[in-house]
Design a protein around this motif. Structure first.
Motif, short mmCIF file in Angstrom:
data_model
loop_
_atom_site.label_atom_id
_atom_site.label_comp_id
_atom_site.label_asym_id
_atom_site.label_seq_id
_atom_site.Cartn_x
_atom_site.Cartn_y
_atom_site.Cartn_z
N GLU A 26 -15.83 28.03 40.02
CA GLU A 26 -15.10 28.65 41.13
C GLU A 26 -15.97 28.75 42.38
OE1 GLU A 26 -11.91 32.17 41.11
OE2 GLU A 26 -13.96 32.90 40.84
N ARG A 27 -17.23 29.10 42.19
CA ARG A 27 -18.15 29.21 43.32
C ARG A 27 -18.37 27.86 43.98
NH1 ARG A 27 -23.15 29.20 45.56
NH2 ARG A 27 -23.88 31.17 46.44
N LYS A 62 -16.91 31.00 36.55
CA LYS A 62 -17.40 31.53 37.83
C LYS A 62 -18.26 30.52 38.57
CE LYS A 62 -17.22 36.51 36.94
NZ LYS A 62 -18.01 37.76 36.82
N LYS A 73 -13.34 37.14 46.94
CA LYS A 73 -14.08 36.11 46.20
C LYS A 73 -15.32 35.67 46.98
CE LYS A 73 -11.79 35.47 42.36
NZ LYS A 73 -12.44 35.70 41.05
N GLU A 117 -17.83 38.31 46.75
CA GLU A 117 -18.41 38.37 45.40
C GLU A 117 -19.50 37.32 45.21
OE1 GLU A 117 -16.98 37.55 40.74
OE2 GLU A 117 -15.49 37.75 42.36
#
Length: 526
Positions: free
Chosen positions: A477-478, A474, A508, A511
């Motif tokens: 991905e961020r 994560k 996404k 999120e």
């Protein structure tokens, strides 16, 4: 439509007024009775002729002396006046019921807690304000007005609470709740200082929304109570001095002095004199003796900032002092002993300096017992907006300004920026923007930030690899989305670039808190 009926005190008069409304199929929206001989009615509007006829019927009722239209019911007028007062007050005001739930909050309180009225209504007050036992106060036999210092969202306030009393049917006063007023420390000035040290609340000034900072703060709570030297490391501007002072205030030494010396670029004779003091005649023009920081801080704490810049000679003298707490003033043979705790702060890797021969190995191991590492601001993005809100609030309180709103685009920009100067840079950038602000909203155009090269992939460090595989994935991905979103500033463009659906990218971005643009705006860009 509202009427004010002037009348005598006669049994059944109010019933006759209500019968007139029933005869015309009018709903009663409200009725209020003033003991001074007035009855107020609130009902739906009537056409001119039916209304004139009803007014004539009211005047025919025995005991009615006059009737006229009014703009507000008494309770409405009082409510509007109270609302205007609360809105105009710069200090947060809340009322709570007997269960400690929020019944009323003025705009300043909602802004402080960043919640709307519907969100705050019926919220327990305890989680919002730490440091006061509201339940015990409400359950006491006779709650009395009370006040004490508290820290909320990193800001100092003086909390004042006053009981709300209502008269019962037996004409006895009964507690119905309380009113809470939060007075800003900046506005209060010396009144807050009279309460003495804030102790553990000082750590409340350390904004810790992110998991990393929460861990640092909890670790600091424990290490603050010890007497061994504490080494605080972190990049420039991360707040090492603030954390050291917070630990000092939490400790038993909190009522004694806290002194700080920056060791960077200080000549040996100056550094030695500042730390250990000197005797009269030790230097040219030194006509009198001088106490050093260690003597002045007796019983308290001394912070040695940028300890990595200290010369080898001073490192030797410091090591001796740390071993037994004794030293000699410059120009004196008499040994002195003091009781102080030493905090050291550095933005350098001391172990690397040891390997390079620039820092004493024995001093390093003497200091590297209790340690705190402050993460860079770019590694704790969840703290950026709370910090920004805090700095803007501090500036506005200091200047007596109304706090501006922040545009959603500004929130995205501040969160995505790399902040090489960390918290200090964020504070300075916002202060500069606020000093020139001419509108009620702070936007991207008000912020002046230098371009900073930001690598797409972060270096592989222990912090990057911290947590489970899902946590690591994560974070990566961020970072990818953060980097690409600058070049593809809409969900549709970014989805096309990454060859995924628009919905998947929108979810996404939502999120990770990276998107503040509305779908309609993005479609307009296409």
């Amino acid at each position: 439509m509202r009427l004010e009926v002037f009348c005598e005190d006669r049994l059944g008069l109010a019933r006759e007024l209500l019968d007139l409304l029933v005869a015309r199929n009018l709903d009663l929206r409200g009725i209020e009775i003033d003991p001074q001989g007035r009855i107020y009615l609130n009902f739906p509007p009537l056409a001119f002729e039916p209304f004139r006829a009803m007014m004539a019927d009211i005047r025919r009722i025995s005991g009615v002396t006059d009737v006229r239209t009014v703009e507000f019911m008494p309770s409405e007028r009082e409510h509007r006046a109270l609302d205007a007062i609360l809105t105009a007050m710069p200090e947060p005001v809340l009322s709570i019921d007997l269960k400690g739930r929020v019944e009323l909050a003025n705009p300043a309180a909602m802004a402080l807690f960043a919640q709307g009225y519907d969100q705050m209504h019926h919220l327990p007050i305890g989680p919002l304000i730490d440091g006061f036992n509201f339940t015990r106060w409400l359950e006491s036999e006779q709650p009395l007005p009370d006040s004490r210092p508290v820290v909320i969202m990193g800001q100092d306030f003086l909390l004042e609470i006053i009981p709300i009393h209502l008269t019962s049917e037996t004409d006895q006063l009964a507690i119905a709740g309380g009113v809470i007023l939060l007075k800003s420390a900046v506005r209060m000035g010396r009144q807050l200082q009279q309460h003495g040290p804030i102790d553990d609340r000082e750590l409340g000034h350390v904004i810790a929304v992110s998991q990393k900072m929460r861990q640092v703060r909890e670790q600091a709570r424990k290490l603050a109570m010890l007497d061994a030297p504490l080494l605080i490391s972190g990049e420039t501007g991360t707040g090492k001095d603030l954390l050291a002072h917070a630990c000092h205030m939490r400790s038993a030494r909190g009522t004694h002095p806290f002194l700080a010396l920056n060791c960077a670029a200080l000549p040996d004779d100056v550094a030695e004199s500042e730390l250990f003091g000197h005797a009269a005649g030790a230097y040219p023009n030194a006509l009198e003796g001088k106490k050093g920081f260690f003597e002045q801080a007796q019983g308290g704490s001394v912070l040695l900032d940028e300890i990595g810049e200290m010369s080898p000679n001073m490192q030797t003298k410091l090591l001796r002092f740390l071993n037994d707490g004794t030293f000699r003033r410059v120009g004196e043979d008499r040994e002195m002993h003091v009781d102080v705790r030493v905090y050291c702060a550095t933005q350098k890797n001391l172990l690397e300096l040891v390997h390079e021969g620039h820092f004493r190995e024995d001093l390093y191991y003497r200091l590297n017992v209790l340690t705190l590492n402050l993460p860079a601001l770019r590694d704790r993005p969840d703290d950026i907006m709370p910090l920004a809100t805090l700095f803007i609030a501090q500036f506005c309180d200091d200047q007596g300004m109304t706090r501006p709103a922040m545009s959603p685009e500004l929130s995205v920009m501040l969160t995505q920026y790399a902040w090489p100067g960390n918290v200090r840079q964020l504070k300075n950038v916002l202060y500069r923007a606020m000093a020139q602000l001419e509108s009620a909203e702070l936007t991207v155009s008000d912020i002046d930030l230098p371009q900073v090269a930001q690598p797409l992939v972060a270096p592989i460090t222990e912090e990057v690899l911290d947590g489970s595989l899902d946590d690591i994935s994560k974070r990566f991905e961020r970072s990818v989305l953060t980097h690409l979103y600058r070049s593809y500033p809409s969900t549709r463009k970014l989805a096309k670039r990454l060859a995924v659906s628009h919905t998947a990218i929108a979810n996404k971005l939502r999120e990770y808190g990276l998107s503040a643009k509305k779908t309609g705006e993005e479609e307009g860009e296409e």
